[in-house]
Design an enzyme around this catalytic site. Structure first.
Site, PDB file in Angstrom:
ATOM      1  N   ARG A 173      24.418  50.630  60.764  1.00 14.57           N
ATOM      2  CA  ARG A 173      24.292  49.394  61.528  1.00 14.57           C
ATOM      3  C   ARG A 173      24.239  48.232  60.544  1.00 14.57           C
ATOM      4  NH1 ARG A 173      26.159  50.382  66.495  1.00 14.57           N
ATOM      5  NH2 ARG A 173      25.011  52.050  67.560  1.00 14.57           N
TER       6      ARG A 173
ATOM      7  N   ALA B  29      25.181  56.254  72.616  1.00 15.93           N
ATOM      8  CA  ALA B  29      25.044  54.991  73.339  1.00 15.93           C
ATOM      9  C   ALA B  29      26.369  54.248  73.315  1.00 15.93           C
ATOM     10  CB  ALA B  29      23.938  54.131  72.726  1.00 15.93           C
TER      11      ALA B  29
ATOM     12  N   GLU C 184      30.484  58.042  76.745  1.00 14.93           N
ATOM     13  CA  GLU C 184      29.938  57.912  75.399  1.00 14.93           C
ATOM     14  C   GLU C 184      29.434  59.253  74.879  1.00 14.93           C
ATOM     15  OE1 GLU C 184      30.226  55.354  73.529  1.00 14.93           O
ATOM     16  OE2 GLU C 184      31.034  54.029  75.069  1.00 14.93           O
TER      17      GLU C 184
ATOM     18  N   GLU D  43      31.119  60.734  71.489  1.00 16.88           N
ATOM     19  CA  GLU D  43      30.315  60.759  70.268  1.00 16.88           C
ATOM     20  C   GLU D  43      29.792  62.134  69.901  1.00 16.88           C
ATOM     21  OE1 GLU D  43      28.672  56.146  70.320  1.00 16.88           O
ATOM     22  OE2 GLU D  43      27.245  57.794  70.499  1.00 16.88           O
TER      23      GLU D  43
ATOM     24  N   GLU E  81      36.550  56.749  65.070  1.00 18.41           N
ATOM     25  CA  GLU E  81      37.027  55.769  64.109  1.00 18.41           C
ATOM     26  C   GLU E  81      35.874  54.846  63.710  1.00 18.41           C
ATOM     27  OE1 GLU E  81      38.741  52.669  67.491  1.00 18.41           O
ATOM     28  OE2 GLU E  81      40.143  53.836  66.284  1.00 18.41           O
TER      29      GLU E  81
END
Length: 216
Positions: free
Chosen positions: A77, A89, A106, A110, A155
């Protein structure tokens, strides 16, 4: 209940109470959210100007397997310059999309997982002092893998995400030790532990009303 002769206390429920906006504008139009500026009439409190992020909202998923382990992802992040452990998320950036549908997408993208059982675990505002982002955390159970030929090509920050199964107890301990800081992880994991301790009685249906969602 209030005592005899005393006024009733305000209910312990967040209430919609918009103040008049006398002027509004976009300070910066971003890729995902805008920075807005509103002039707000507070009545007896006068008029103030407030800048805030106008955000589409988001969903997160506490994924729980049959051994009551939760699945966490390690993701970079940039604003905080850290790799954070987080639940799956994503943004609610498709107009009118059902929140559970977005959460399932999601989860599949993920983690390569699907869930047959969905419940609402908790809702919250991420940073109400500076953003209108509303986030709903789902609890997903009864898991199965996404078939190989249907899996999402990851990605950007998703390319090197590490996935790890952790006991709910260990995950909560990491939160309380100040080792896990992602807000959806903190809120979601503590909510899951509290709900499990109550026999999951606090869970709400996956389509429970969500008036806090922007436009909801």
């Amino acid at each position: 209940m209030g005592s005899a002769g005393s006024p009733e206390q305000t209910p312990l429920v967040d209430a919609a109470a918009p103040r008049p906006v006398t002027a509004t504008g976009v300070v910066h139009a971003g890729r995902i959210f805008d920075l807005r500026s509103d002039d707000v009439d507070l009545g007896a409190g006068g008029q103030v100007t407030r800048e805030y992020l106008d955000h589409p909202g988001a969903v997160a998923v506490v994924v729980l397997d049959e051994d009551e382990r939760v699945l966490l992802l390690r993701q970079y992040r940039h604003p905080v310059r850290r790799e954070l452990w987080e639940p799956p998320a994503g943004l609610l950036d498709v107009d009118g999309e059902d929140a559970r549908t977005a959460a399932a997408r999601e989860l599949a993208e993920e983690t390569d997982l699907r869930a047959d059982r969905w419940d609402v675990l908790v809702d919250y505002y991420t940073t109400p002092g500076g953003s209108n982002e509303a986030l709903r955390v789902f609890l997903a159970r009864d898991l199965s893998p996404v078939p190989e030929d249907e899996r999402h090509a990851r990605e950007a920050e998703e390319l090197d995400m590490e996935l790890r199964w952790v006991s709910l107890e260990d995950a909560v301990a990491a939160v309380l030790a100040g080792e896990v800081h992602n807000p959806s992880a903190v809120v979601g994991l503590l909510a899951a532990a509290a709900s499990r301790a109550g026999g999951w009685a606090s869970l709400r249906p996956a389509d429970a009303p969500w008036p806090e969602r922007r436009g909801g």
